[in-house]
Every structure is written in C-alpha cells, then in structure tokens.
Design an enzyme around this catalytic site. Structure first.
Site, PDB file in Angstrom:
ATOM      1  N   GLY A  89     -75.547  20.956 -40.107  1.00 30.29           N
ATOM      2  CA  GLY A  89     -76.786  21.729 -39.970  1.00 30.29           C
ATOM      3  C   GLY A  89     -76.590  22.936 -39.061  1.00 30.29           C
ATOM      4  O   GLY A  89     -75.827  22.874 -38.110  1.00 30.29           O
ATOM      5  N   THR A 121     -76.313  21.743 -32.440  1.00 25.31           N
ATOM      6  CA  THR A 121     -77.414  21.110 -33.168  1.00 25.31           C
ATOM      7  C   THR A 121     -78.678  21.207 -32.328  1.00 25.31           C
ATOM      8  O   THR A 121     -78.618  21.094 -31.105  1.00 25.31           O
ATOM      9  CB  THR A 121     -77.151  19.623 -33.499  1.00 25.31           C
ATOM     10  OG1 THR A 121     -78.402  18.988 -33.799  1.00 25.31           O
ATOM     11  CG2 THR A 121     -76.524  18.875 -32.346  1.00 25.31           C
ATOM     12  N   ARG A 160     -84.091  14.484 -35.683  1.00 24.52           N
ATOM     13  CA  ARG A 160     -83.461  13.392 -36.432  1.00 24.52           C
ATOM     14  C   ARG A 160     -83.805  12.036 -35.811  1.00 24.52           C
ATOM     15  O   ARG A 160     -84.962  11.733 -35.625  1.00 24.52           O
ATOM     16  CB  ARG A 160     -81.953  13.606 -36.526  1.00 24.52           C
ATOM     17  CG  ARG A 160     -81.592  14.589 -37.620  1.00 24.52           C
ATOM     18  CD  ARG A 160     -80.290  14.270 -38.265  1.00 24.52           C
ATOM     19  NE  ARG A 160     -79.195  14.358 -37.317  1.00 24.52           N
ATOM     20  CZ  ARG A 160     -77.918  14.273 -37.658  1.00 24.52           C
ATOM     21  NH1 ARG A 160     -77.590  14.090 -38.916  1.00 24.52           N
ATOM     22  NH2 ARG A 160     -76.973  14.367 -36.760  1.00 24.52           N
ATOM     23  N   VAL A 207     -65.776  32.817 -29.525  1.00 26.53           N
ATOM     24  CA  VAL A 207     -64.467  32.333 -29.984  1.00 26.53           C
ATOM     25  C   VAL A 207     -63.605  33.520 -30.424  1.00 26.53           C
ATOM     26  O   VAL A 207     -62.448  33.652 -30.026  1.00 26.53           O
ATOM     27  CB  VAL A 207     -64.642  31.319 -31.147  1.00 26.53           C
ATOM     28  CG1 VAL A 207     -63.313  31.045 -31.848  1.00 26.53           C
ATOM     29  CG2 VAL A 207     -65.253  30.012 -30.630  1.00 26.53           C
ATOM     30  N   ARG A 210     -72.277  21.203 -46.160  1.00 30.13           N
ATOM     31  CA  ARG A 210     -71.733  19.858 -46.096  1.00 30.13           C
ATOM     32  C   ARG A 210     -70.683  19.790 -47.206  1.00 30.13           C
ATOM     33  O   ARG A 210     -70.771  20.495 -48.195  1.00 30.13           O
ATOM     34  CB  ARG A 210     -72.841  18.821 -46.262  1.00 30.13           C
ATOM     35  CG  ARG A 210     -73.864  18.964 -45.127  1.00 30.13           C
ATOM     36  CD  ARG A 210     -74.696  17.736 -44.869  1.00 30.13           C
ATOM     37  NE  ARG A 210     -75.179  17.746 -43.496  1.00 30.13           N
ATOM     38  CZ  ARG A 210     -76.255  18.405 -43.044  1.00 30.13           C
ATOM     39  NH1 ARG A 210     -76.987  19.115 -43.871  1.00 30.13           N
ATOM     40  NH2 ARG A 210     -76.603  18.355 -41.772  1.00 30.13           N
ATOM     41  N   ASP A 254     -71.695  15.541 -35.062  1.00 27.60           N
ATOM     42  CA  ASP A 254     -70.804  14.371 -35.091  1.00 27.60           C
ATOM     43  C   ASP A 254     -69.962  14.263 -36.354  1.00 27.60           C
ATOM     44  O   ASP A 254     -68.772  13.981 -36.301  1.00 27.60           O
ATOM     45  CB  ASP A 254     -71.629  13.080 -34.971  1.00 27.60           C
ATOM     46  CG  ASP A 254     -72.119  12.870 -33.552  1.00 27.60           C
ATOM     47  OD1 ASP A 254     -71.756  13.670 -32.673  1.00 27.60           O
ATOM     48  OD2 ASP A 254     -72.872  11.902 -33.341  1.00 27.60           O
ATOM     49  N   ASP A 282     -78.482  15.455 -30.111  1.00 26.51           N
ATOM     50  CA  ASP A 282     -78.151  14.033 -30.270  1.00 26.51           C
ATOM     51  C   ASP A 282     -76.645  13.770 -30.211  1.00 26.51           C
ATOM     52  O   ASP A 282     -76.188  12.679 -30.557  1.00 26.51           O
ATOM     53  CB  ASP A 282     -78.739  13.508 -31.597  1.00 26.51           C
ATOM     54  CG  ASP A 282     -78.233  14.293 -32.805  1.00 26.51           C
ATOM     55  OD1 ASP A 282     -77.566  15.336 -32.627  1.00 26.51           O
ATOM     56  OD2 ASP A 282     -78.509  13.857 -33.937  1.00 26.51           O
ATOM     57  N   ASP A 293     -80.938  19.054 -32.334  1.00 23.15           N
ATOM     58  CA  ASP A 293     -81.415  17.709 -32.026  1.00 23.15           C
ATOM     59  C   ASP A 293     -80.940  17.202 -30.664  1.00 23.15           C
ATOM     60  O   ASP A 293     -81.479  16.245 -30.134  1.00 23.15           O
ATOM     61  CB  ASP A 293     -80.953  16.725 -33.107  1.00 23.15           C
ATOM     62  CG  ASP A 293     -81.351  17.186 -34.501  1.00 23.15           C
ATOM     63  OD1 ASP A 293     -82.456  17.736 -34.636  1.00 23.15           O
ATOM     64  OD2 ASP A 293     -80.564  17.003 -35.446  1.00 23.15           O
TER      65      ASP A 293
HETATM   66  P1  ADP Z   1     -73.049  17.241 -38.640  1.00 27.67           P
HETATM   67  O1  ADP Z   1     -71.708  17.816 -38.348  1.00 27.67           O
HETATM   68  O2  ADP Z   1     -74.147  18.163 -38.276  1.00 27.67           O
HETATM   69  O3  ADP Z   1     -73.184  15.849 -38.053  1.00 27.67           O
HETATM   70  P2  ADP Z   1     -72.622  16.061 -41.282  1.00 27.67           P
HETATM   71  O4  ADP Z   1     -72.672  14.666 -40.784  1.00 27.67           O
HETATM   72  O5  ADP Z   1     -73.321  16.381 -42.542  1.00 27.67           O
HETATM   73  O6  ADP Z   1     -73.198  17.113 -40.220  1.00 27.67           O
HETATM   74  O7  ADP Z   1     -71.086  16.453 -41.419  1.00 27.67           O
HETATM   75  C1  ADP Z   1     -70.697  17.734 -41.848  1.00 27.67           C
HETATM   76  C2  ADP Z   1     -69.449  17.647 -42.693  1.00 27.67           C
HETATM   77  O8  ADP Z   1     -68.377  17.090 -41.912  1.00 27.67           O
HETATM   78  C3  ADP Z   1     -69.547  16.726 -43.896  1.00 27.67           C
HETATM   79  O9  ADP Z   1     -70.150  17.340 -45.005  1.00 27.67           O
HETATM   80  C4  ADP Z   1     -68.080  16.433 -44.163  1.00 27.67           C
HETATM   81  O10 ADP Z   1     -67.470  17.513 -44.807  1.00 27.67           O
HETATM   82  C5  ADP Z   1     -67.504  16.335 -42.755  1.00 27.67           C
HETATM   83  N1  ADP Z   1     -67.484  14.919 -42.321  1.00 27.67           N
HETATM   84  C6  ADP Z   1     -68.531  14.154 -41.926  1.00 27.67           C
HETATM   85  N2  ADP Z   1     -68.139  12.896 -41.638  1.00 27.67           N
HETATM   86  C7  ADP Z   1     -66.819  12.853 -41.866  1.00 27.67           C
HETATM   87  C8  ADP Z   1     -65.824  11.826 -41.770  1.00 27.67           C
HETATM   88  N3  ADP Z   1     -66.131  10.596 -41.374  1.00 27.67           N
HETATM   89  N4  ADP Z   1     -64.552  12.153 -42.098  1.00 27.67           N
HETATM   90  C9  ADP Z   1     -64.245  13.401 -42.499  1.00 27.67           C
HETATM   91  N5  ADP Z   1     -65.118  14.398 -42.616  1.00 27.67           N
HETATM   92  C10 ADP Z   1     -66.390  14.142 -42.304  1.00 27.67           C
END
Ligand code: ADP
Length: 321
Positions: free
Chosen positions: A11, A125, A171, A23, A72, A103, A129, A127
């Site tokens: 997000g 983020t 969230r 960066v 994503r 995360d 979180d 959130d």
């Molecule tokens: P955020 O980074 O905000 O938590 P997501 O959980 O949607 O958002 O994760 C973003 C992207 O990171 C996912 O679409 C995927 O490409 C990658 N990702 C998430 N979890 C994993 C994982 N366990 N292993 C590898 N890549 C991951």
C-alpha cells in the site's frame, strides 16, 4: 557497492516520495548509481526500471503517493518468481535494493537477501502496524488528514446535536484511531486491540454528558474493530435516543502532502538504508526507536511485538467528559 535499486511495494503512503528522494540523493552523494524499479516486485521481475539522477526526484518531496508506482505481486510469493526477480536485479547490475513498504514487502526483501541480493526495508504505511518501529512513514500525515476531517464533522455534529461515528483506517491496528481520537477530543475510541463495552464506554458517557449540557459527541472507530460501525451506531441511537451519523473516511487518509514529521523521518530512514547498503550490509529493516534511527535483521524485526499505547487509551477515557 556501485549500483543500487529502490522500489515501493504494497500500500502507498504519504512520504514515500520523500523517502525515494532521500535514497536517490544519498546514493548519488556516496557516488553510487541508482535505479528506480516501478510497480514493486512486478517491476523487478519485468525489468521495469529507470535510471535516476538528482533531477529525477526534483519536486516530489511535497507529493503524496509514490512516483515509482506501487503494486502487489503474486508471482513474487513463489520461489520461481523470486528467482526471476533476482536474475533481473543481477542483469540490471544491482549490488543492493531498498524496499519501501510493509511487512509483506519485507518478507520478499528477506528472501531476496537469502538469494544473495542485499536488501534494506524502509517502513511505509499509514497504519503504523509495523511492529519493529515506533513510526512508519505516512502515519503522521494520515493522522493529521483524519483529524482535519473529524474537526469538520464536529462542526456539523454540533450544529445538529448529533453523535458522529467516524471510521478511520489502520487495518488490524488501532494506532491511527487512538491518536486521532485523543487529538479530536472524542467521547470514545474503539480499537481492535481492546474490547469495549458500548453501553458502559459510550452510552453511559453520552447520558452523563447530556445531563451536564453536552449536545454532540464524536466516536472514533478503527476499521479493524470487531463490530460493524452501522450496528454500533444503531445501538447507540436505541440506547440513548440521540441521532447518530456514520462517516467512513476511507482512502482520503492515504493521500496528500506529507507532514514535516513524515518528510524528516523519510530523509533519515532513506539515508540510513543507503548507508547500510554502501557498507555491504543487507537483510535489514530501518526503524525508529526512542526517536533514534536504528536497524534490525529482517526476520527479528518481523517477529517483534508492539502493543497499542494503553496509557493513552486510559488518558483518552479519563478526559472524555
Ligand atoms: P505490505 O508490504 O504493505 O505489507 P503486502 O503484504 O501486500 O503489502 O506485500 C506486498 C508484496 O510483497 C506482495 O504483493 C508480494 O509481492 C511481496 N510479499 C508479501 N509477502 C511475501 C512473502 N511471504 N514472500 C515473498 N514475497 C512476499
């Protein structure tokens, strides 16, 4: 280390652009080449990359969102996808990668590090979180945007002598709701981390307030709270006979120009991320602890615990009259 990449994933949040800028500019200052990868891990797999210079990040520090786009990427969840990402990173000549996200994005970064590509995560983020850090980029801006909206809703709640229930984002976490609730002087704040008693924590307060001449009420509900906001509103209306109105703030909380705090944190975190990669250190997440910039091993960082500020919950209850 001669060349690094930067991407935003998951997000978006206000201040991501400021972090990309930090960066890029620090990398250039350390005499490294820097490449922007567009659309998160999708861009890494597909080679959707742009060479960045100081001027490529001009005039973005004040803008919300992320000019590198974010996405994503399901493909990156499996080893084949990540192998393709690694191969593309090598083809682009990268010696390291900065991942700005949450995360999930850090799990992906950890796996890239395991494959031999050093990565550093920067928490972005609204959130707040991400458990390893006191602040994530975008949180302060979202709090301020939500607060402004709640102040406006208060004007109309006051004029019509209503109870205004306002759903804020976050969230599964109540950090945003709690900050906004305290800052807006809410009668009550409902967060997912604590079970509230609608009768005792809200209806009673409304009746007490009414007997002391109070005519309007603000209740902040975190989107992750267990009950639906419409059901809570109905319950309050039936129990107290006050007219209630529900407003869901939604994605307006995610846009807009980042605050001073978010821009400064973005600058500090961006600089640290590049400094780590410059020294050949990867598999880290940059974080804020006691207002200092620190960094942690990714897996350790993701296994940490963070709770809602319980003292602030009590303060909020105590001063809502
Ligand atoms: P955020 O980074 O905000 O938590 P997501 O959980 O949607 O958002 O994760 C973003 C992207 O990171 C996912 O679409 C995927 O490409 C990658 N990702 C998430 N979890 C994993 C994982 N366990 N292993 C590898 N890549 C991951």
């Amino acid at each position: 280390v001669k060349k690094i990449g930067v991407l935003t994933s998951g997000g978006d949040s206000p201040g991501m652009n400021a972090a990309i800028r930090a960066v890029v500019r620090s990398a250039i200052d350390f005499e490294m080449d820097i490449v922007g990868i567009r659309r998160g891990y999708n861009g890494l797999i597909n080679g959707d990359a742009v060479v960045l210079d100081s001027r490529s990040v001009s005039d973005i520090i004040q803008r919300g969102g992320t000019f590198l786009y974010t996405a994503r990427c399901m493909e990156f969840m499996n080893p084949e996808g990540r192998q393709l990402g690694l191969e593309m990173a090598q083809k682009l000549g990268l010696d390291g990668l900065v991942v700005i996200g949450g995360d999930g994005s850090f799990r992906g970064a950890e796996k890239l590090s395991e494959l031999g590509m050093p990565t550093v995560g920067i928490p972005g983020t609204i959130d707040n979180d991400i458990v390893c850090t006191e602040y994530s980029i975008g949180f302060d801006t979202a709090c301020n945007i939500a607060l402004e909206a709640v102040d406006r809703l208060r004007d109309t709640a006051l004029s019509h002598e209503k109870c205004s229930l306002i759903e804020v984002m976050g969230r599964y976490a109540g950090h945003l709701a709690l900050q906004v609730g305290v800052a807006a002087g809410a009668t009550a704040v409902l967060v997912p981390e604590k079970v509230s008693d609608i009768e005792k924590d809200i209806c009673e307060k409304i009746r007490e307030g009414r007997s002391s001449g109070k005519t309007h009420y603000i209740v902040i509900v975190a989107e992750g709270y267990k009950d639906k906001i419409d059901d809570i509103a109905k319950l309050i209306e039936t129990q107290t006979d006050i007219s209630t109105r529900v407003t869901v703030l939604g994605h307006i909380q995610r846009g807009g120009s980042p605050t001073v705090m978010d821009r400064v944190i973005a600058a500090r975190m961006g600089y640290r991320a590049v400094d780590l990669l410059r020294k050949g250190i990867g598999n880290r997440i940059v974080a804020i602890k006691n207002n200092e910039v620190v960094d942690y091993n990714i897996n350790e960082a993701l296994c940490m615990k963070k709770s809602i500020d319980l003292e602030l919950c009590e303060i909020c209850k105590s001063i809502a009259k």
